[in-house]
Design a protein around this motif. Structure first.
Motif, PDB file in Angstrom:
ATOM      1  N   GLY A 115       4.124  -7.709  -2.162  1.00 25.25           N
ATOM      2  CA  GLY A 115       5.357  -7.010  -2.520  1.00 25.25           C
ATOM      3  C   GLY A 115       5.086  -5.579  -2.953  1.00 25.25           C
ATOM      4  O   GLY A 115       5.830  -4.656  -2.581  1.00 25.25           O
ATOM      5  N   ILE A 116       4.016  -5.374  -3.711  1.00 21.11           N
ATOM      6  CA  ILE A 116       3.647  -4.025  -4.143  1.00 21.11           C
ATOM      7  C   ILE A 116       3.285  -3.167  -2.931  1.00 21.11           C
ATOM      8  O   ILE A 116       3.695  -2.008  -2.823  1.00 21.11           O
ATOM      9  CB  ILE A 116       2.478  -4.090  -5.135  1.00 21.11           C
ATOM     10  CG1 ILE A 116       2.932  -4.698  -6.461  1.00 21.11           C
ATOM     11  CG2 ILE A 116       1.881  -2.696  -5.368  1.00 21.11           C
ATOM     12  CD1 ILE A 116       1.807  -4.979  -7.429  1.00 21.11           C
ATOM     13  N   ALA A 117       2.512  -3.745  -2.013  1.00 23.63           N
ATOM     14  CA  ALA A 117       2.130  -3.000  -0.813  1.00 23.63           C
ATOM     15  C   ALA A 117       3.355  -2.622   0.007  1.00 23.63           C
ATOM     16  O   ALA A 117       3.463  -1.482   0.492  1.00 23.63           O
ATOM     17  CB  ALA A 117       1.169  -3.831   0.030  1.00 23.63           C
ATOM     18  N   ALA A 118       4.285  -3.553   0.143  1.00 24.77           N
ATOM     19  CA  ALA A 118       5.502  -3.265   0.910  1.00 24.77           C
ATOM     20  C   ALA A 118       6.311  -2.158   0.253  1.00 24.77           C
ATOM     21  O   ALA A 118       6.855  -1.278   0.933  1.00 24.77           O
ATOM     22  CB  ALA A 118       6.345  -4.539   1.040  1.00 24.77           C
ATOM     23  N   ALA A 119       6.387  -2.179  -1.082  1.00 21.11           N
ATOM     24  CA  ALA A 119       7.104  -1.116  -1.796  1.00 21.11           C
ATOM     25  C   ALA A 119       6.411   0.224  -1.599  1.00 21.11           C
ATOM     26  O   ALA A 119       7.063   1.269  -1.446  1.00 21.11           O
ATOM     27  CB  ALA A 119       7.191  -1.457  -3.283  1.00 21.11           C
ATOM     28  N   GLY A 120       5.068   0.206  -1.604  1.00 21.33           N
ATOM     29  CA  GLY A 120       4.333   1.450  -1.393  1.00 21.33           C
ATOM     30  C   GLY A 120       4.634   2.082  -0.059  1.00 21.33           C
ATOM     31  O   GLY A 120       4.816   3.308   0.039  1.00 21.33           O
ATOM     32  N   TRP A 121       4.701   1.260   0.976  1.00 21.80           N
ATOM     33  CA  TRP A 121       5.015   1.782   2.302  1.00 21.80           C
ATOM     34  C   TRP A 121       6.489   2.169   2.423  1.00 21.80           C
ATOM     35  O   TRP A 121       6.825   3.209   2.984  1.00 21.80           O
ATOM     36  CB  TRP A 121       4.670   0.742   3.370  1.00 21.80           C
ATOM     37  CG  TRP A 121       3.241   0.773   3.804  1.00 21.80           C
ATOM     38  CD1 TRP A 121       2.534   1.859   4.210  1.00 21.80           C
ATOM     39  CD2 TRP A 121       2.335  -0.339   3.864  1.00 21.80           C
ATOM     40  NE1 TRP A 121       1.240   1.502   4.531  1.00 21.80           N
ATOM     41  CE2 TRP A 121       1.087   0.155   4.333  1.00 21.80           C
ATOM     42  CE3 TRP A 121       2.451  -1.700   3.579  1.00 21.80           C
ATOM     43  CZ2 TRP A 121      -0.027  -0.672   4.523  1.00 21.80           C
ATOM     44  CZ3 TRP A 121       1.339  -2.523   3.767  1.00 21.80           C
ATOM     45  CH2 TRP A 121       0.121  -2.009   4.224  1.00 21.80           C
TER      46      TRP A 121
ATOM     47  N   GLY B 232      -2.889  -0.714   1.436  1.00 24.69           N
ATOM     48  CA  GLY B 232      -3.876  -1.512   2.156  1.00 24.69           C
ATOM     49  C   GLY B 232      -4.812  -2.255   1.225  1.00 24.69           C
ATOM     50  O   GLY B 232      -5.184  -3.415   1.476  1.00 24.69           O
ATOM     51  N   LEU B 233      -5.204  -1.610   0.123  1.00 17.84           N
ATOM     52  CA  LEU B 233      -6.047  -2.284  -0.861  1.00 17.84           C
ATOM     53  C   LEU B 233      -5.321  -3.465  -1.488  1.00 17.84           C
ATOM     54  O   LEU B 233      -5.900  -4.539  -1.694  1.00 17.84           O
ATOM     55  CB  LEU B 233      -6.486  -1.296  -1.944  1.00 17.84           C
ATOM     56  CG  LEU B 233      -7.476  -0.217  -1.524  1.00 17.84           C
ATOM     57  CD1 LEU B 233      -7.790   0.703  -2.697  1.00 17.84           C
ATOM     58  CD2 LEU B 233      -8.760  -0.848  -0.993  1.00 17.84           C
ATOM     59  N   TYR B 234      -4.045  -3.275  -1.813  1.00 22.76           N
ATOM     60  CA  TYR B 234      -3.273  -4.380  -2.369  1.00 22.76           C
ATOM     61  C   TYR B 234      -3.133  -5.520  -1.363  1.00 22.76           C
ATOM     62  O   TYR B 234      -3.132  -6.705  -1.741  1.00 22.76           O
ATOM     63  CB  TYR B 234      -1.901  -3.895  -2.836  1.00 22.76           C
ATOM     64  CG  TYR B 234      -1.903  -3.338  -4.241  1.00 22.76           C
ATOM     65  CD1 TYR B 234      -1.829  -4.187  -5.335  1.00 22.76           C
ATOM     66  CD2 TYR B 234      -1.990  -1.968  -4.476  1.00 22.76           C
ATOM     67  CE1 TYR B 234      -1.840  -3.695  -6.629  1.00 22.76           C
ATOM     68  CE2 TYR B 234      -2.007  -1.465  -5.760  1.00 22.76           C
ATOM     69  CZ  TYR B 234      -1.931  -2.325  -6.838  1.00 22.76           C
ATOM     70  OH  TYR B 234      -1.954  -1.829  -8.116  1.00 22.76           O
ATOM     71  N   VAL B 235      -3.005  -5.191  -0.097  1.00 19.15           N
ATOM     72  CA  VAL B 235      -2.937  -6.232   0.930  1.00 19.15           C
ATOM     73  C   VAL B 235      -4.238  -7.031   0.959  1.00 19.15           C
ATOM     74  O   VAL B 235      -4.222  -8.275   1.039  1.00 19.15           O
ATOM     75  CB  VAL B 235      -2.645  -5.621   2.315  1.00 19.15           C
ATOM     76  CG1 VAL B 235      -2.880  -6.651   3.421  1.00 19.15           C
ATOM     77  CG2 VAL B 235      -1.213  -5.110   2.374  1.00 19.15           C
ATOM     78  N   LEU B 236      -5.379  -6.350   0.884  1.00 19.90           N
ATOM     79  CA  LEU B 236      -6.663  -7.048   0.876  1.00 19.90           C
ATOM     80  C   LEU B 236      -6.775  -7.984  -0.326  1.00 19.90           C
ATOM     81  O   LEU B 236      -7.184  -9.150  -0.192  1.00 19.90           O
ATOM     82  CB  LEU B 236      -7.810  -6.040   0.851  1.00 19.90           C
ATOM     83  CG  LEU B 236      -8.169  -5.360   2.168  1.00 19.90           C
ATOM     84  CD1 LEU B 236      -9.268  -4.334   1.946  1.00 19.90           C
ATOM     85  CD2 LEU B 236      -8.616  -6.383   3.197  1.00 19.90           C
ATOM     86  N   VAL B 237      -6.427  -7.483  -1.507  1.00 23.16           N
ATOM     87  CA  VAL B 237      -6.468  -8.331  -2.697  1.00 23.16           C
ATOM     88  C   VAL B 237      -5.518  -9.520  -2.531  1.00 23.16           C
ATOM     89  O   VAL B 237      -5.841 -10.654  -2.888  1.00 23.16           O
ATOM     90  CB  VAL B 237      -6.105  -7.524  -3.958  1.00 23.16           C
ATOM     91  CG1 VAL B 237      -6.015  -8.441  -5.181  1.00 23.16           C
ATOM     92  CG2 VAL B 237      -7.145  -6.428  -4.201  1.00 23.16           C
ATOM     93  N   GLY B 238      -4.331  -9.241  -1.986  1.00 15.33           N
ATOM     94  CA  GLY B 238      -3.351 -10.298  -1.789  1.00 15.33           C
ATOM     95  C   GLY B 238      -3.822 -11.371  -0.829  1.00 15.33           C
ATOM     96  O   GLY B 238      -3.637 -12.573  -1.082  1.00 15.33           O
TER      97      GLY B 238
END
Length: 239
Positions: free
Chosen positions: A146-152, A182-188
């Protein structure tokens, strides 16, 4: 990094109203991810682990840093002082969650660790102990998406031109938005796959989790270290 700013060349920030400490949070989170992968690899390989005091100390130190700073950011919203309340959610809440889990791991290793003799038995033991909390890790992995999506979606994370190095890309806000998201996606991905890695006692799921967390951890740590220069420079240039 501070969230996206619509800035003018003469930008001035009252830093007394926006204390920023996501530098230490990024370094601690990155090193914490790397240590979790390292610890898991030792478990899967069956390396001798009768003495885990050092791991308990490492997880405890990093967990305390993340839990304290994450809790303060979550409860007080220091980055809302000049218009960046979303950054408190982005940085504070994941740090608090990861810090609490590291503290729990440190306490367990310090007080209750009694490793079985065989490597397979040890993997079984860890899987049973970590199984319940892995559901929280799974949920926080979804939160990272969700954080990654908000970032984009909202082009967050871009640095202002007054920030050294990162500010050179201020006219390309999607670049840094993509980098951090992208980093948040990897962690996710690692967090979502983690319960399945425990259930399988290793295998491809553990490899996916390990690679995602290792890459994200190294990059977070290095980026946080770099931000000690870039954030100091931003403060000097805007105070």
């Amino acid at each position: 990094m501070i969230g996206y700013l619509l800035v003018q060349p003469e930008l001035k920030i009252d830093w007394t109203k926006m204390p920023t400490y996501n530098t230490i949070m990024a370094v601690a989170a990155g090193v914490g991810l790397v240590l979790v992968v390292w610890f898991g690899r030792k478990l899967l390989r069956g390396d001798p682990m009768e003495h885990v005091d050092g791991w308990a100390l490492a997880f405890g130190v990093l967990g305390a840093l993340l839990a304290l700073t994450g809790l303060h950011m979550t409860l007080t919203w220091p980055l809302a002082g000049q218009g960046f309340p979303f950054d408190n959610i982005i940085f504070g809440e994941p740090s608090l969650a990861f810090g609490a889990m590291l503290l729990a791991a440190a306490l367990y290793l310090w007080k209750r660790w009694t490793p079985p003799q065989g490597a397979a038995d040890r993997r079984e033991h860890v899987a049973r102990v970590a199984g319940p909390i892995s559901l929280f890790a799974f949920a926080m992995g979804l939160a990272c998406f969700g954080i990654a999506a908000a970032g984009w979606t909202y082009t967050l994370f871009a640095a202002p031109p007054q920030e050294p190095i990162s500010g050179a890309f201020a006219d390309m806000p999607m670049l840094e938005a993509t980098f951090i998201s992208g980093l948040y996606v990897l962690v996710g991905i690692g967090a979502v796959v983690f319960p399945f890695a425990l259930r399988a006692r290793g295998g491809p799921a553990a490899t996916v989790t390990g690679v995602c967390w290792l890459v994200a951890g190294v990059v977070f740590a290095l980026f946080g270290a770099l931000n000690y220069f870039t954030h100091i420079g931003l403060i000097v240039n805007t105070m």
